[in-house]
Motif scaffolding. Structure first.
Motif, PDB file in Angstrom:
ATOM      1  N   ARG A 292      10.889  11.454  -6.612  1.00 28.35           N
ATOM      2  CA  ARG A 292      11.347  10.070  -6.414  1.00 28.35           C
ATOM      3  C   ARG A 292      10.472   9.057  -7.157  1.00 28.35           C
ATOM      4  O   ARG A 292      10.962   8.071  -7.693  1.00 28.35           O
ATOM      5  CB  ARG A 292      11.354   9.771  -4.923  1.00 28.35           C
ATOM      6  CG  ARG A 292      11.744   8.357  -4.542  1.00 28.35           C
ATOM      7  CD  ARG A 292      11.661   8.210  -3.025  1.00 28.35           C
ATOM      8  NE  ARG A 292      12.022   6.880  -2.586  1.00 28.35           N
ATOM      9  CZ  ARG A 292      11.911   6.448  -1.334  1.00 28.35           C
ATOM     10  NH1 ARG A 292      11.429   7.284  -0.404  1.00 28.35           N
ATOM     11  NH2 ARG A 292      12.257   5.221  -1.004  1.00 28.35           N
ATOM     12  N   TYR A 293       9.152   9.294  -7.183  1.00 30.98           N
ATOM     13  CA  TYR A 293       8.218   8.379  -7.820  1.00 30.98           C
ATOM     14  C   TYR A 293       7.763   8.994  -9.149  1.00 30.98           C
ATOM     15  O   TYR A 293       6.841   9.801  -9.201  1.00 30.98           O
ATOM     16  CB  TYR A 293       7.042   8.086  -6.899  1.00 30.98           C
ATOM     17  CG  TYR A 293       7.492   7.443  -5.601  1.00 30.98           C
ATOM     18  CD1 TYR A 293       7.783   6.088  -5.546  1.00 30.98           C
ATOM     19  CD2 TYR A 293       7.678   8.213  -4.447  1.00 30.98           C
ATOM     20  CE1 TYR A 293       8.223   5.486  -4.366  1.00 30.98           C
ATOM     21  CE2 TYR A 293       8.110   7.618  -3.265  1.00 30.98           C
ATOM     22  CZ  TYR A 293       8.385   6.269  -3.233  1.00 30.98           C
ATOM     23  OH  TYR A 293       8.831   5.691  -2.066  1.00 30.98           O
ATOM     24  N   ALA A 294       8.428   8.571 -10.214  1.00 33.06           N
ATOM     25  CA  ALA A 294       8.305   9.256 -11.497  1.00 33.06           C
ATOM     26  C   ALA A 294       6.942   9.082 -12.164  1.00 33.06           C
ATOM     27  O   ALA A 294       6.611   9.832 -13.087  1.00 33.06           O
ATOM     28  CB  ALA A 294       9.402   8.769 -12.446  1.00 33.06           C
ATOM     29  N   ASN A 295       6.159   8.104 -11.721  1.00 29.34           N
ATOM     30  CA  ASN A 295       4.848   7.870 -12.323  1.00 29.34           C
ATOM     31  C   ASN A 295       3.692   8.264 -11.408  1.00 29.34           C
ATOM     32  O   ASN A 295       2.538   8.092 -11.784  1.00 29.34           O
ATOM     33  CB  ASN A 295       4.700   6.389 -12.714  1.00 29.34           C
ATOM     34  CG  ASN A 295       5.577   6.007 -13.880  1.00 29.34           C
ATOM     35  OD1 ASN A 295       5.778   6.802 -14.783  1.00 29.34           O
ATOM     36  ND2 ASN A 295       6.105   4.790 -13.854  1.00 29.34           N
ATOM     37  N   ARG A 296       4.001   8.743 -10.210  1.00 24.06           N
ATOM     38  CA  ARG A 296       2.929   9.005  -9.239  1.00 24.06           C
ATOM     39  C   ARG A 296       2.257  10.346  -9.493  1.00 24.06           C
ATOM     40  O   ARG A 296       2.922  11.388  -9.581  1.00 24.06           O
ATOM     41  CB  ARG A 296       3.471   8.947  -7.813  1.00 24.06           C
ATOM     42  CG  ARG A 296       2.346   8.989  -6.777  1.00 24.06           C
ATOM     43  CD  ARG A 296       2.848   8.545  -5.413  1.00 24.06           C
ATOM     44  NE  ARG A 296       3.687   9.546  -4.759  1.00 24.06           N
ATOM     45  CZ  ARG A 296       4.419   9.300  -3.674  1.00 24.06           C
ATOM     46  NH1 ARG A 296       4.435   8.084  -3.150  1.00 24.06           N
ATOM     47  NH2 ARG A 296       5.136  10.254  -3.131  1.00 24.06           N
ATOM     48  N   VAL A 297       0.942  10.300  -9.588  1.00 20.95           N
ATOM     49  CA  VAL A 297       0.127  11.510  -9.766  1.00 20.95           C
ATOM     50  C   VAL A 297      -0.721  11.685  -8.515  1.00 20.95           C
ATOM     51  O   VAL A 297      -1.617  10.879  -8.239  1.00 20.95           O
ATOM     52  CB  VAL A 297      -0.791  11.409 -11.003  1.00 20.95           C
ATOM     53  CG1 VAL A 297      -1.564  12.722 -11.190  1.00 20.95           C
ATOM     54  CG2 VAL A 297       0.011  11.066 -12.247  1.00 20.95           C
ATOM     55  N   VAL A 298      -0.440  12.698  -7.742  1.00 19.14           N
ATOM     56  CA  VAL A 298      -1.260  12.995  -6.566  1.00 19.14           C
ATOM     57  C   VAL A 298      -2.587  13.586  -7.019  1.00 19.14           C
ATOM     58  O   VAL A 298      -2.612  14.527  -7.818  1.00 19.14           O
ATOM     59  CB  VAL A 298      -0.541  13.969  -5.617  1.00 19.14           C
ATOM     60  CG1 VAL A 298      -1.479  14.395  -4.486  1.00 19.14           C
ATOM     61  CG2 VAL A 298       0.718  13.340  -5.052  1.00 19.14           C
ATOM     62  N   ILE A 299      -3.682  13.028  -6.524  1.00 19.53           N
ATOM     63  CA  ILE A 299      -5.016  13.574  -6.784  1.00 19.53           C
ATOM     64  C   ILE A 299      -5.575  14.070  -5.459  1.00 19.53           C
ATOM     65  O   ILE A 299      -5.712  13.304  -4.504  1.00 19.53           O
ATOM     66  CB  ILE A 299      -5.955  12.514  -7.386  1.00 19.53           C
ATOM     67  CG1 ILE A 299      -5.422  12.034  -8.739  1.00 19.53           C
ATOM     68  CG2 ILE A 299      -7.367  13.081  -7.535  1.00 19.53           C
ATOM     69  CD1 ILE A 299      -6.267  10.936  -9.364  1.00 19.53           C
TER      70      ILE A 299
ATOM     71  N   PHE B 161     -13.546  12.134 -10.427  1.00 17.93           N
ATOM     72  CA  PHE B 161     -12.169  11.933  -9.964  1.00 17.93           C
ATOM     73  C   PHE B 161     -11.783  10.455 -10.045  1.00 17.93           C
ATOM     74  O   PHE B 161     -10.658  10.110 -10.415  1.00 17.93           O
ATOM     75  CB  PHE B 161     -11.999  12.449  -8.535  1.00 17.93           C
ATOM     76  CG  PHE B 161     -11.591  13.882  -8.441  1.00 17.93           C
ATOM     77  CD1 PHE B 161     -10.378  14.318  -8.972  1.00 17.93           C
ATOM     78  CD2 PHE B 161     -12.411  14.815  -7.816  1.00 17.93           C
ATOM     79  CE1 PHE B 161      -9.992  15.645  -8.879  1.00 17.93           C
ATOM     80  CE2 PHE B 161     -12.027  16.144  -7.722  1.00 17.93           C
ATOM     81  CZ  PHE B 161     -10.817  16.562  -8.253  1.00 17.93           C
ATOM     82  N   LEU B 162     -12.728   9.568  -9.695  1.00 17.66           N
ATOM     83  CA  LEU B 162     -12.462   8.139  -9.796  1.00 17.66           C
ATOM     84  C   LEU B 162     -12.241   7.724 -11.245  1.00 17.66           C
ATOM     85  O   LEU B 162     -11.330   6.934 -11.558  1.00 17.66           O
ATOM     86  CB  LEU B 162     -13.614   7.357  -9.183  1.00 17.66           C
ATOM     87  CG  LEU B 162     -13.625   7.249  -7.664  1.00 17.66           C
ATOM     88  CD1 LEU B 162     -14.965   6.719  -7.170  1.00 17.66           C
ATOM     89  CD2 LEU B 162     -12.507   6.342  -7.192  1.00 17.66           C
TER      90      LEU B 162
ATOM     91  N   GLU C  94     -10.320   2.592  -2.428  1.00 18.37           N
ATOM     92  CA  GLU C  94      -9.476   1.401  -2.334  1.00 18.37           C
ATOM     93  C   GLU C  94     -10.129   0.202  -3.007  1.00 18.37           C
ATOM     94  O   GLU C  94      -9.441  -0.669  -3.568  1.00 18.37           O
ATOM     95  CB  GLU C  94      -9.160   1.100  -0.875  1.00 18.37           C
ATOM     96  CG  GLU C  94      -8.297   2.165  -0.214  1.00 18.37           C
ATOM     97  CD  GLU C  94      -8.116   1.944   1.272  1.00 18.37           C
ATOM     98  OE1 GLU C  94      -6.992   2.156   1.758  1.00 18.37           O
ATOM     99  OE2 GLU C  94      -9.104   1.565   1.935  1.00 18.37           O
ATOM    100  N   ALA C  95     -11.465   0.144  -2.968  1.00 19.86           N
ATOM    101  CA  ALA C  95     -12.171  -0.963  -3.620  1.00 19.86           C
ATOM    102  C   ALA C  95     -12.006  -0.919  -5.131  1.00 19.86           C
ATOM    103  O   ALA C  95     -12.182  -1.945  -5.806  1.00 19.86           O
ATOM    104  CB  ALA C  95     -13.651  -0.932  -3.241  1.00 19.86           C
ATOM    105  N   ARG C  96     -11.684   0.260  -5.655  1.00 15.73           N
ATOM    106  CA  ARG C  96     -11.427   0.395  -7.093  1.00 15.73           C
ATOM    107  C   ARG C  96      -9.961   0.151  -7.428  1.00 15.73           C
ATOM    108  O   ARG C  96      -9.543   0.316  -8.570  1.00 15.73           O
ATOM    109  CB  ARG C  96     -11.843   1.789  -7.561  1.00 15.73           C
ATOM    110  CG  ARG C  96     -13.330   2.061  -7.498  1.00 15.73           C
ATOM    111  CD  ARG C  96     -14.056   1.588  -8.753  1.00 15.73           C
ATOM    112  NE  ARG C  96     -13.747   2.444  -9.870  1.00 15.73           N
ATOM    113  CZ  ARG C  96     -14.484   3.490 -10.260  1.00 15.73           C
ATOM    114  NH1 ARG C  96     -15.573   3.798  -9.575  1.00 15.73           N
ATOM    115  NH2 ARG C  96     -14.150   4.207 -11.307  1.00 15.73           N
TER     116      ARG C  96
END
Length: 290
Positions: free
Chosen positions: A135-142, A158-159, A188-190
């Motif tokens: 569904r989310y064509a640009n989402r990369v799960v890390i 990883f960051l 989240e701060a990044r």
């Protein structure tokens, strides 16, 4: 081994996610050959809707109920399921100890030990209708964590990888366990999102609706691969990758450069040697192919 005389058959899965998903290959082969095993383990419980053909049981309700109990490796609860207290432990069989991939070890046991004529490498996972694959064509799960700290790449790398993915127009999405959230919330701060989903079925849905998956050698990589999400897995050594790399869906591995001659040194230095550029290059290759 002849299973024909077993009126009731149980399969006890080990706790690790990857091991359970590989164990479900055996379950799938039993079912496709006419058996109706009852399956035990928390992974099967939480992914019950993803394996609708599997009958999931809870140990307390089945004490001593089975003629045959199969387990991948010794568990605390499996003997209590057996009427005799004995189990068939696959990890103690010669066919399971062959130096090949874990899924191939399972299929070898199914064919040669259990004499199943129709054998597949699939574990039979099925994405539920309410989950929109990709569904989310640009989402990369890390997935930056895992059950073995020595297999986990550097958090700072990883960051940095997430920053590079965002610069490439992609949406990095960190995924950790609830108990790991406090240690990773600085993400989240990044400006990156991070999720700590409580149930494995919610984790599976999040991965299924994403476009790619990047992670350490861990169970969620196997889950992504089983679902069919293109998967990039970071390994410390090639030997581990030969045995454990996710192999159901499209995917690739990335290793540190082969500049250290000894296995122990490779395990000590792999996090330093494996750079963000190398991971990004391998990801772009996977991206182009998938």
């Amino acid at each position: 081994m002849n299973l024909q005389n077993s009126n009731r058959l149980a399969v006890a899965l080990p706790p690790p996610i990857g091991d359970s998903l590989i164990g479900l290959v055996l379950v799938n082969n039993l079912i496709r050959n006419g058996y109706r095993p009852v399956v035990f383990g928390w992974v099967a419980e939480q992914l019950e809707r993803w394996f609708p053909h599997v009958e999931v049981g809870y140990p307390a309700a089945y004490a001593g109920a089975f003629d045959t109990v199969i387990e991948l490796r010794r568990t605390d609860f499996a003997p209590a399921l057996s009427g005799t207290g004995e189990t068939l432990c696959l990890s103690e069989l010669d066919a399971y100890r062959a130096p090949n991939h874990m899924v191939d070890r399972i299929t070898a046991v199914a064919a040669s030990v259990l004499a199943l004529p129709d054998v597949t490498r699939s574990n039979g996972i099925a994405v539920p209708a309410h989950v929109q694959r990709g569904r989310y064509a640009n989402r990369v799960v890390i997935h930056p964590t895992g059950s073995h700290p020595e297999k986990m790449w550097s958090p700072n790398k990883f960051l940095a990888l997430a920053d590079r993915l965002r610069e490439a127009g992609l949406q990095p999405s960190f995924l950790v366990a609830p108990g790991e959230y406090a240690a990773w919330r600085q993400i989240e701060a990044r400006g990156h999102e991070i999720h700590a989903l409580a149930r494995l079925e919610d984790v599976a849905a999040w991965i299924a609706e994403s476009a790619w998956f990047i992670g350490n050698d861990s169970g969620l990589g196997h889950l992504a691969s089983a679902i069919g999400v293109p998967t990039l897995t970071l390994f410390m050594r090639r030997g581990l990758a030969r045995t454990w790399r996710p192999t159901w869906g499209p995917g690739d591995i990335v290793l540190p450069p082969d500049v250290v001659p000894f296995g122990n040194l490779k395990e000590m230095l792999w996090k330093r040697l494996l750079g963000v550029n190398r991971v990004m290059t391998q990801f772009h290759s996977l991206q182009a192919r998938s």
